[in-house]
Design a protein around this motif. Sequence first.
Motif, short mmCIF file in Angstrom:
data_model
loop_
_atom_site.label_atom_id
_atom_site.label_comp_id
_atom_site.label_asym_id
_atom_site.label_seq_id
_atom_site.Cartn_x
_atom_site.Cartn_y
_atom_site.Cartn_z
N UNK A 190 0.83 -1.20 0.00
CA UNK A 190 0.00 0.00 0.00
C UNK A 190 0.86 1.24 0.00
N UNK A 191 1.93 1.24 0.82
CA UNK A 191 2.80 2.42 0.87
C UNK A 191 3.42 2.68 -0.49
N UNK A 192 3.80 1.60 -1.20
CA UNK A 192 4.38 1.77 -2.53
C UNK A 192 3.37 2.38 -3.49
N UNK A 193 2.12 1.91 -3.43
CA UNK A 193 1.09 2.44 -4.29
C UNK A 193 0.82 3.90 -3.99
N UNK A 194 0.76 4.24 -2.72
CA UNK A 194 0.52 5.62 -2.33
C UNK A 194 1.64 6.52 -2.84
N UNK A 196 2.45 10.97 -9.30
CA UNK A 196 1.68 11.27 -10.50
C UNK A 196 0.80 12.49 -10.33
N UNK A 197 0.41 12.82 -9.11
CA UNK A 197 -0.49 13.93 -8.82
C UNK A 197 0.33 15.17 -8.49
N UNK A 198 -0.03 16.35 -9.01
CA UNK A 198 0.71 17.56 -8.67
C UNK A 198 0.82 17.77 -7.16
N UNK A 199 1.98 18.13 -6.70
CA UNK A 199 2.20 18.27 -5.27
C UNK A 199 1.24 19.27 -4.64
N UNK A 244 -4.79 10.60 -13.11
CA UNK A 244 -5.67 11.74 -13.25
C UNK A 244 -7.07 11.54 -12.72
N UNK A 245 -7.38 10.35 -12.24
CA UNK A 245 -8.72 10.09 -11.74
C UNK A 245 -8.93 10.71 -10.37
N UNK A 246 -10.19 10.86 -10.00
CA UNK A 246 -10.53 11.36 -8.66
C UNK A 246 -9.87 10.49 -7.60
N UNK A 285 -6.08 9.32 -3.30
CA UNK A 285 -5.12 8.34 -2.79
C UNK A 285 -3.77 8.99 -2.51
N UNK A 286 -3.42 10.02 -3.28
CA UNK A 286 -2.10 10.65 -3.12
C UNK A 286 -1.92 11.28 -1.75
#
Length: 573
Positions: free
Chosen positions: A2-6, A12-15, A494-496, A501-502
């Motif tokens: 899970x930590x890796x996925x997060x 991928x998401x803008x900071x 880019x999904x909600x 999740x980010x």
Amino acid sequence: MLATLLLTCAQEVPQAATEWIRKNAIPFQTVEAGNGFQDLQPLKPLIGDARIVALGEPTHGTREAFQMKHRLLEFLVTELGFSIFSIEASMPEAYELNRYVIEGEGDPKALIGGMYFWTWNTEEVLAMVEWMRAYNAAGPRTTLQFTGFDMQTPDVAADIVRDAVRAHLRDLYRQVDDNYELVEDLRRRGSGASAFGVATGTFPVAAARGRSVRFSGWIRTEDLRDGFAGLWWRVDGPTGVLAFDNMEGRGPKGTSDWARYEIVLDVPPEATNINFGVIMPGAGASWFDDLEVALDGQPYADWSTFNGGFESEALALLSPSSGNYAARRVTAQPHGGGACLEIRGAPPQGPEPDHVVAAAQRVLAELQAQRDALVARTSPKDADWILQNARVVVQCARLFAGGQSGFNVRDECMADNVEWILGQNPGARIVLWAHNGHVSRGTLWGATWMGQHLEQKFPGQMAVFGFSTSAGRYTAMSGGRLASDNDLLAPPDGSVEAYLRSAAVPRLFLDVRGAQPGDPGSGWLTESRPMRSIGALAMDEQFYAVVPKDMFDVLVHIETTTSARQLDTPPGR
């Protein structure tokens, strides 16, 4: 894991967006009821004096979403004075459960099953119903009611009207019974949409976005009257149908030998869903074979999975219609190989759907004219309930006659029924339970949803909670059976869900009303982006374009979820 996925999603998401979510997120400790409301207190200013709180769900079979809606109901009832609960289930059938919730009458499992659908026949719904009963048994100042606002089944509503007319307006009984037989016959023979035979498949939208599609196949016909045989392709997007062709006006008719036909369409980049197949309006027979798809002139690489030559028995991805038409794989006279698809039948016989709707409306009009007599022989409340059930029968007739517009009819009627419930309970506040799509104010698949209708009826008086989840499993119909091992697909970039999740917060509320276009932190909420939306069927295409701020007021994100748990008693009456 899970930590890796997060971490991956955070990259991928803008900071700025991740930081904005973390700053504005309201974490909550658990989805399970009975754990107090300390972590839910920040919701009070978000809800304010809203008369309607609408709770969505990302699938019709997600346990933690159901549990959280139960917990939110307890909070809204005990902390904010809400006194009506209403679910996306047939109205009179749901009201039967109200007797248990208020008086303790009946078996709650049987009454939940009596709402027909497996979607509510779960341990999670039963736990909520039992809490509602315990709440009322404790003698609260205001009784908590269980209601429903859906209208897909006329049986119980029609029986309520018939019984009332038989008891109090006997001279009308034959007229009522005859007109309601027309409604039931319309349901049996199918809606206006079944004036044709059709086989339908779902095409992977990601493979076709921004490309030219050529869908071709071989067709022959025999004594095909008042119609034609054709291929069809439909592309949907955030605003509705983006592209459509079904060969009307150029498809073969009468008796014709095998010939090749094709349709060519451009798939816009904003496409969210693609359906395709073969179609035959009219009476007679038609055969289809050697279907093929090319993208930008190149054969689609995975087309073999669709069995376009009908060489195997597997038709799961090209499911035949029902009604007065039969679609089946046959081995007689195929174009190529050893089999082809046959559609044979004729439009349903009987009164036109509009005539049936008018018949149901006449019953309602007659009962409205006789309301004073009903009040004199029953009570104002009972008379209004009889009239409302007559209204539900009209709604069902409109649904059955609606064809392709059935979605819009249903959501309009569900909003009308919520309005009726509130009209019967002046000043009361209501909690709605439905799918994300139904509660939303925005546009999805080009439909006008219940939430939009309610916003027009109750402007500024509604708080809409949309639910999301990133990983896990869900319950849904798959391959003709109810299955709890359906996997949630990973959120696309880019999904909600990828944005939420980010933030690495496993359970959170996020107020989206303050999001501003172009803002580095919140602007993403004002833009079209994918969000998971799964109904009663297991889906390979799980994400559809939405503008979150237009759809919801608050997002409820639960990172990992599991399948809703079915009761050990089957649904049905």
